[in-house]
Design a protein around this motif. Sequence first.
Motif, PDB file in Angstrom:
ATOM      1  N   LYS A 194       0.841  -1.190   0.000  1.00  0.00           N
ATOM      2  CA  LYS A 194       0.000   0.000   0.000  1.00  0.00           C
ATOM      3  C   LYS A 194       0.876   1.240   0.000  1.00  0.00           C
ATOM      4  O   LYS A 194       1.779   1.372   0.812  1.00  0.00           O
ATOM      5  CB  LYS A 194      -0.927   0.000   1.219  1.00  0.00           C
ATOM      6  CG  LYS A 194      -1.966  -1.115   1.186  1.00  0.00           C
ATOM      7  CD  LYS A 194      -2.916  -1.012   2.371  1.00  0.00           C
ATOM      8  CE  LYS A 194      -3.982  -2.103   2.313  1.00  0.00           C
ATOM      9  NZ  LYS A 194      -4.932  -2.001   3.454  1.00  0.00           N
ATOM     10  N   ALA A 242      -1.441   7.705  -2.425  1.00  0.00           N
ATOM     11  CA  ALA A 242      -1.958   7.970  -3.764  1.00  0.00           C
ATOM     12  C   ALA A 242      -1.046   8.945  -4.497  1.00  0.00           C
ATOM     13  O   ALA A 242      -0.405   9.804  -3.881  1.00  0.00           O
ATOM     14  CB  ALA A 242      -3.376   8.537  -3.672  1.00  0.00           C
ATOM     15  N   ASP A 264      -3.902  -0.433  -9.118  1.00  0.00           N
ATOM     16  CA  ASP A 264      -3.328   0.838  -8.661  1.00  0.00           C
ATOM     17  C   ASP A 264      -2.241   1.317  -9.609  1.00  0.00           C
ATOM     18  O   ASP A 264      -2.168   2.505  -9.948  1.00  0.00           O
ATOM     19  CB  ASP A 264      -2.762   0.667  -7.251  1.00  0.00           C
ATOM     20  CG  ASP A 264      -2.060   1.925  -6.754  1.00  0.00           C
ATOM     21  OD1 ASP A 264      -2.754   2.910  -6.457  1.00  0.00           O
ATOM     22  OD2 ASP A 264      -0.816   1.925  -6.676  1.00  0.00           O
TER      23      ASP A 264
END
Length: 222
Positions: free
Chosen positions: A81, A84, A134
Amino acid sequence: MGPRKRRHEDGALGDESEAQKTGEKKVGEERGGMRRRISGSNKYIGAHVGIQGGIWKAVETSVEMGGTSFALFLGSQRSWKRPALDQKAAEKFQEQCSLYGFDPAHILPHGSYLMNCGSPKDDVFEKSQALLLDELSRCSLLGLSLYNFHPGSSLGTITTEQCVDKIAGAINHAHQQTSAVVTGRRGYQRWAKAAKCPGPPGRQAGGGHMKEDRGGKAETVH
């Protein structure tokens, strides 16, 4: 004693102080020269460059080394993770590419080594599928249309067919939401063709040769 003289690239002599005053103009001329040189080149050569300090730094590093093409990671290789991608950072990346004449067809993002879209482990597969989406979303935000990655491995615990099915499912899942990005071997091939580089030798899905991914399981796995 007058100002020191310096010899310009065209052989003419000029005041060093004057050259310093017009430094910004010369930088602009050099950038324009880079743009013309890239557009008129028959081959595009570069390296895999870092993004430390901002993703646009990849462009600056490539320019500094005289590259006309480059590869880059889209985020940290140590975490599933990641924060962004900032819109302003993406815009600056595109501005730098335009400024220095880098065509998106000559830029090849490389996927995270954490991913294994063919993994027999459910948790690893789910994280890999999410990370692939992503990464392709980042490509879209950066204005890039190609993406190269190592799709996955069976780890010797499932069949090659099962592994390829998983990879195809992950790619199709990502393409349903980011259809403008070409992935995998075909992404590499389009970049290699644009950059006039030889294709990859390598082995791909399930630890086998590339011919094993030609089952029509996914739009880009032929």
